[in-house]
Design a protein around this motif. Structure first.
Motif, short mmCIF file in Angstrom:
data_model
loop_
_atom_site.label_atom_id
_atom_site.label_comp_id
_atom_site.label_asym_id
_atom_site.label_seq_id
_atom_site.Cartn_x
_atom_site.Cartn_y
_atom_site.Cartn_z
N HIS A 1 8.69 7.14 5.56
CA HIS A 1 9.34 7.89 4.47
C HIS A 1 8.60 7.70 3.15
N LEU A 2 8.13 6.48 2.90
CA LEU A 2 7.35 6.23 1.68
C LEU A 2 6.07 7.07 1.66
N LEU A 3 5.46 7.26 2.83
CA LEU A 3 4.17 7.95 2.91
C LEU A 3 4.29 9.44 3.20
N GLU A 4 5.48 9.95 3.14
CA GLU A 4 5.69 11.37 3.44
C GLU A 4 4.87 12.25 2.49
N GLY A 5 4.09 13.18 3.07
CA GLY A 5 3.29 14.08 2.27
C GLY A 5 1.97 13.51 1.80
N ILE A 6 1.66 12.28 2.19
CA ILE A 6 0.41 11.61 1.78
C ILE A 6 -0.52 11.52 2.98
N GLU A 7 -1.80 11.80 2.77
CA GLU A 7 -2.76 11.76 3.88
C GLU A 7 -2.96 10.31 4.34
N VAL A 8 -2.87 10.11 5.64
CA VAL A 8 -3.03 8.78 6.24
C VAL A 8 -4.02 8.88 7.38
N ARG A 9 -4.99 7.98 7.41
CA ARG A 9 -5.93 7.89 8.52
C ARG A 9 -5.78 6.52 9.18
N ASP B 1 3.41 10.65 -6.55
CA ASP B 1 4.49 11.23 -7.35
C ASP B 1 4.05 11.52 -8.78
N ARG B 2 2.94 10.94 -9.20
CA ARG B 2 2.40 11.19 -10.54
C ARG B 2 1.22 12.15 -10.50
N GLY B 3 1.13 12.87 -9.39
CA GLY B 3 0.12 13.91 -9.30
C GLY B 3 -1.25 13.45 -8.88
N LYS B 4 -1.39 12.20 -8.46
CA LYS B 4 -2.68 11.69 -8.02
C LYS B 4 -2.92 12.04 -6.55
N LYS B 5 -4.17 12.26 -6.22
CA LYS B 5 -4.52 12.54 -4.82
C LYS B 5 -4.88 11.21 -4.15
N ARG C 1 15.99 4.28 -1.76
CA ARG C 1 15.72 5.71 -1.76
C ARG C 1 15.11 6.16 -0.45
N PHE C 2 14.48 5.23 0.25
CA PHE C 2 13.71 5.58 1.43
C PHE C 2 14.34 5.11 2.74
N ALA C 3 15.38 4.31 2.64
CA ALA C 3 16.09 3.85 3.84
C ALA C 3 17.44 3.29 3.44
N GLU C 4 18.39 3.45 4.33
CA GLU C 4 19.67 2.76 4.18
C GLU C 4 19.53 1.39 4.81
N PHE C 5 20.08 0.37 4.18
CA PHE C 5 19.97 -0.99 4.69
C PHE C 5 21.32 -1.47 5.24
N GLY D 1 0.81 -1.21 0.00
CA GLY D 1 0.00 0.00 0.00
C GLY D 1 0.84 1.25 0.00
N ALA D 2 1.93 1.25 0.77
CA ALA D 2 2.77 2.44 0.87
C ALA D 2 3.49 2.73 -0.45
N VAL D 3 3.98 1.68 -1.11
CA VAL D 3 4.66 1.89 -2.39
C VAL D 3 3.68 2.38 -3.45
N PHE D 4 2.51 1.76 -3.48
CA PHE D 4 1.51 2.21 -4.45
C PHE D 4 1.15 3.67 -4.22
N ALA D 5 0.91 4.03 -2.97
CA ALA D 5 0.54 5.40 -2.64
C ALA D 5 1.64 6.38 -3.05
N ARG D 6 2.88 6.01 -2.80
CA ARG D 6 4.01 6.86 -3.15
C ARG D 6 4.06 7.11 -4.66
N GLU D 7 3.93 6.03 -5.42
CA GLU D 7 4.02 6.16 -6.87
C GLU D 7 2.85 6.96 -7.44
N ALA D 8 1.66 6.75 -6.88
CA ALA D 8 0.51 7.52 -7.35
C ALA D 8 0.67 8.99 -7.03
#
Length: 378
Positions: free
Chosen positions: A201-209, A23-27, A72-76, A14-21
């Motif tokens: 980090h993946l969800l940064e700037g995305i609304e989460v409830r 980043d492509r201007g989707k709400k 991109r979102f964490a050092e391993f 879910g987090a990766v999908f949300a990030r990609e959406a």
């Protein structure tokens, strides 16, 4: 519609999908019924140790695109999964390799080990394995099956090995080398700072409830978005109207110990049938027993894992892989095809939990992650 996408579940998918959406201007709106993000890969910091609350997860992949994306979102760190098997006080190396064969039979060369396995396979008379027991014996011989596979597997699945399909054990690594790295992966490790921080980090700037149960408010939540991306159990989505999948659940007994070292390894599997737990995780060793400044941690935290049959109210960790459950899952997926919007590929909007297919609770960087990267490329 207020949102382009409503993502149900804030785990890795879910987090990766949300990030990609996003980043492509989707709400995007992400919801999760738990009070925290990260789903089953959630980690919480206790005594300076990142505790894997819902079971241990090791990120690994052979795909360079996946590795470049996630880093991109964490050092391993460089953690390598090398579990140990404890059979009534005897310790064996996992996965099965020359260290295992030497301890079990005293063999020294790969030729001797292969000959011993072949000898036991011929004694069993197995030509085409019909179940897990026969498949295991054909892979590693009866001695290893009896000591290191049978008890652990029957505790894990709650079924006799003769009643489990052969394919479950086919992915088990067997090596005629002195290599106790469980995964044959180019990339492997644990995110420094824990998985929760990675997902944040993946969800940064995305609304989460959080504390929002989609299935309890489905009609109202569906009205919020053009498309719903659901990442929960597929049978629950249909209100179990098609039937309920049989899941296995896991209960964790976690304890903080005022000692620096309990077992000397991140994972020890207890492979005899009599020990009630399947394994013990010592969380500090995923990060080499050090804090973020490289100091030795004075305490340790262990989690004993107990496998059980799922019942309502439990966390469903993975479905029982047999013909009956396979048929039911197929029916659910077939029914889902009629409700998936054309914006999404057929296999993406309704998806069982990622960890449901990881019987050892190990996080695989599976194709769904790469799929997310290109899903919205138009």
């Amino acid at each position: 519609m207020k949102y382009d996408y409503l993502v149900v579940g804030s785990g890795l998918y879910g987090a990766v999908f949300a990030r990609e959406a996003a980043d492509r201007g989707k709400k995007v709106l992400v919801i999760d019924k738990r009070p925290n993000v990260a789903g089953n890969i959630y980690t919480e910091k206790v005594e300076g140790i990142h505790v894997h609350k819902y079971g241990a997860h090791i990120f690994h992949t052979n795909d360079t695109k996946v590795w470049k994306y996630i880093t991109r979102f964490a050092e391993f760190n460089r953690f390598t999964n090398s579990p140990v098997a404890n059979y009534r006080g005897e310790l064996y190396s996992l996965p099965f390799n020359m260290y295992t064969f030497n301890k079990m039979w005293g063999v020294v060369t790969p030729e001797e080990a292969a000959a011993k396995i072949e000898e036991q396979r011929k004694e069993a008379g197995i030509t085409e394995p019909k179940n897990l027991e026969e498949q295991a014996i054909s892979l590693v011989g009866r001695d290893i099956y009896e000591k290191l596979i049978k008890g652990y597997t029957e505790k894990q699945w709650g079924r006799d090995c003769k009643d489990l399909p052969a394919f479950i054990i086919k992915r088990l690594p067997v090596r005629l080398t002195f290599d106790n790295n469980y995964f044959n992966a180019l990339y492997q490790g644990i995110p420094i700072g824990g998985y929760t921080q990675l997902v944040e980090h993946l969800l940064e700037g995305i609304e989460v409830r959080l504390n929002t149960d989609y299935l309890e408010q489905k009609e109202a939540l569906d009205r919020l978005a053009e498309t719903v991306v659901y990442t929960g159990p597929i049978d629950a989505y249909f209100g179990y109207s098609l039937g309920a999948l049989e899941y296995r659940s896991v209960r964790f007994e976690t304890e903080v110990l005022d000692i620096p070292n309990f077992q000397g390894n991140a994972a020890v599997n207890y492979t005899d049938r009599e020990t009630p737990w399947t394994r013990i995780i010592e969380h500090k060793w995923f990060e080499f027993g050090k804090d973020e400044n490289g100091n030795d941690l004075p305490k340790t935290i262990i989690s004993c894992e107990y496998s059980s049959e799922w019942k309502p109210g439990d966390e469903p960790y993975y479905p029982v892989n047999d013909a009956k459950n396979g048929a039911l899952e197929y029916s659910c997926r077939k029914s889902s095809s009629s409700i998936i919007r054309k914006q999404l590929p057929l296999d993406i909007a309704i998806l069982p939990q990622a960890t449901a297919y990881c019987p050892f609770h190990t996080l695989f960087a599976l194709s769904f992650l790469i799929g997310c990267l290109f899903l919205l490329q138009k």
